[in-house]
Design a protein around this motif. Structure first.
Motif, short mmCIF file in Angstrom:
data_model
loop_
_atom_site.label_atom_id
_atom_site.label_comp_id
_atom_site.label_asym_id
_atom_site.label_seq_id
_atom_site.Cartn_x
_atom_site.Cartn_y
_atom_site.Cartn_z
N LYS A 139 0.84 -1.20 0.00
CA LYS A 139 0.00 0.00 0.00
C LYS A 139 0.87 1.25 0.00
N LYS A 140 0.25 2.40 -0.30
CA LYS A 140 0.96 3.68 -0.27
C LYS A 140 0.88 4.27 1.13
N VAL A 141 1.74 3.78 2.02
CA VAL A 141 1.73 4.22 3.41
C VAL A 141 2.76 5.31 3.62
N ASP A 142 2.41 6.31 4.39
CA ASP A 142 3.32 7.42 4.65
C ASP A 142 2.87 8.13 5.92
N LEU A 143 3.64 9.11 6.34
CA LEU A 143 3.16 10.02 7.38
C LEU A 143 2.02 10.87 6.80
N PRO A 144 1.08 11.30 7.62
CA PRO A 144 0.03 12.17 7.10
C PRO A 144 0.57 13.54 6.73
N THR A 145 -0.02 14.14 5.71
CA THR A 145 0.28 15.54 5.46
C THR A 145 -0.35 16.37 6.57
N GLU A 146 0.10 17.61 6.68
CA GLU A 146 -0.49 18.50 7.68
C GLU A 146 -1.99 18.67 7.43
N ALA A 147 -2.37 18.78 6.18
CA ALA A 147 -3.79 18.95 5.84
C ALA A 147 -4.60 17.70 6.19
N GLN A 148 -4.07 16.53 5.90
CA GLN A 148 -4.76 15.29 6.27
C GLN A 148 -4.94 15.21 7.77
N TRP A 149 -3.89 15.57 8.50
CA TRP A 149 -3.96 15.48 9.96
C TRP A 149 -5.07 16.38 10.50
N GLU A 150 -5.09 17.63 10.07
CA GLU A 150 -6.10 18.56 10.60
C GLU A 150 -7.51 18.15 10.17
N TYR A 151 -7.66 17.75 8.93
CA TYR A 151 -8.97 17.33 8.42
C TYR A 151 -9.51 16.15 9.23
N ALA A 152 -8.65 15.17 9.51
CA ALA A 152 -9.07 14.00 10.28
C ALA A 152 -9.32 14.34 11.74
N ALA A 153 -8.44 15.15 12.33
CA ALA A 153 -8.61 15.54 13.73
C ALA A 153 -9.93 16.26 13.92
N ARG A 154 -10.31 17.06 12.94
CA ARG A 154 -11.56 17.81 12.99
C ARG A 154 -12.75 17.02 12.43
N ALA A 155 -12.59 15.69 12.36
CA ALA A 155 -13.67 14.82 11.90
C ALA A 155 -14.21 15.26 10.55
N ARG A 156 -13.30 15.31 9.59
CA ARG A 156 -13.58 15.73 8.21
C ARG A 156 -13.88 17.23 8.13
N GLY A 157 -13.07 17.99 8.86
CA GLY A 157 -13.11 19.44 8.70
C GLY A 157 -14.19 20.15 9.48
N LYS A 158 -14.84 19.48 10.43
CA LYS A 158 -15.83 20.16 11.27
C LYS A 158 -15.14 21.20 12.15
N TYR A 159 -15.92 22.11 12.69
CA TYR A 159 -15.36 23.16 13.54
C TYR A 159 -15.18 22.64 14.97
N MET A 160 -14.21 21.75 15.13
CA MET A 160 -13.91 21.13 16.42
C MET A 160 -12.59 21.66 16.95
N PRO A 161 -12.60 22.39 18.06
CA PRO A 161 -11.34 22.91 18.61
C PRO A 161 -10.39 21.82 19.08
N TYR A 162 -10.95 20.72 19.61
CA TYR A 162 -10.13 19.61 20.09
C TYR A 162 -10.63 18.31 19.47
N ALA A 163 -9.71 17.36 19.28
CA ALA A 163 -10.05 16.10 18.61
C ALA A 163 -10.56 15.07 19.63
N THR A 164 -11.52 15.49 20.44
CA THR A 164 -12.13 14.60 21.41
C THR A 164 -13.46 14.09 20.86
N ASN A 165 -14.21 13.39 21.69
CA ASN A 165 -15.50 12.85 21.25
C ASN A 165 -16.49 13.95 20.90
N ASP A 166 -16.37 15.12 21.54
CA ASP A 166 -17.33 16.20 21.28
C ASP A 166 -16.70 17.56 21.01
#
Length: 255
Positions: free
Chosen positions: A103-130
């Motif tokens: 597979k094409k495995v790598d470190l995440p890009t900065e954009a991928q990291w933020e997008y995923a942390a924010r649950a696909r770009g939602k306005y979430m200040p922290y990457a917690t359950n809520d």
């Protein structure tokens, strides 16, 4: 791995768009809100642990990591705690997974990291359950952090103890600073491409995201940080002293 469906989002400090309409971050390098469109990808559910990395070292006959502070604070070396490594070692681990899996495995890009942390770009200040922080419920208390880090008071603790974000990703930005693939540039957001940005072509420091102690600003999903690929204090010798705990990582699978 967690499947992350691609899409469009506004990357950066979205504070002025929500709530009290004021920035969340004290940084100046994240204030340029800009549109980003990402393809689908997979992301590690958990950070890579000491156990994971030790298996990799054994299988590939790599040299063992310097123990660093692990000699004094052995909880940091527990199997289910995220491994702390320089950037290149994190990169090599992900590439090795790719070679083994096809597979094409790598470190995440900065954009991928933020997008995923924010649950696909939602306005979430922290990457917690809520998107909020409630110590003892979705983040350890200060006493729990002290115990987990052998009194070092660093927020580095076993994976999966607290609820994941809505995508099912655990501890993003909350237990150590995660390496991304990107070189750091303070004004990169001003000229970042819209489609699958990869960061600047060169640089001196790598982007990292997440809390390694101190103010919870570091845990914000949009808070940008950087460190040299081998983040050692001036005068330190990595081969003997290792690096400080908290330089952690996870991998992604790209299409």
């Amino acid at each position: 791995m967690i499947s992350v469906k691609g899409g469009e989002f506004l990357m950066g400090d979205f504070g002025p768009l929500v709530g009290e309409k004021i920035p969340f971050s004290i940084n100046s390098d994240d204030k340029k809100l800009h549109k980003v469109i990402l393809d689908d990808f997979l992301m590690s559910k958990y950070k890579v642990t000491n156990e994971d990395f030790n298996i990799y070292i054994k299988v590939t006959n790599k040299e063992k990591l310097p123990l660093g502070l692990g000699e004094q604070f052995p909880n940091l070396l527990n199997n289910n705690v995220s491994v702390s490594v320089p950037w290149q070692m994190a990169k090599d681990y992900c590439l090795w997974l790719g070679k083994e899996s096809g597979k094409k495995v790598d470190l995440p890009t900065e954009a991928q990291w933020e997008y995923a942390a924010r649950a696909r770009g939602k306005y979430m200040p922290y990457a917690t359950n809520d998107g909020t922080i409630v110590r003892g419920k979705n983040l350890p208390t200060y006493d729990e952090i002290d115990v987990e880090s052998d009194g070092l008071s660093l927020p580095v603790y076993p994976i999966g103890k607290y609820p994941p974000n809505p995508l099912g990703l655990y501890d993003m930005g909350l237990s150590g600073a995660e390496w991304t693939n990107d070189w750091y540039e303070a004004d990169y957001y001003a000229h970042s491409p819209i489609k699958n940005p990869q960061g600047p072509e060169t640089g001196k420091k790598k982007v990292k995201r997440g809390n390694i102690g101190g103010d919870m600003q570091y845990a914000l999903t949009m808070f940008r940080q950087s460190a040299r690929p081998i983040p050692v204090l001036e005068g330190s010798n990595y081969e003997e002293d290792g690096i400080a705990p908290g330089y952690v990582f996870r991998c992604v699978v790209n299409n």
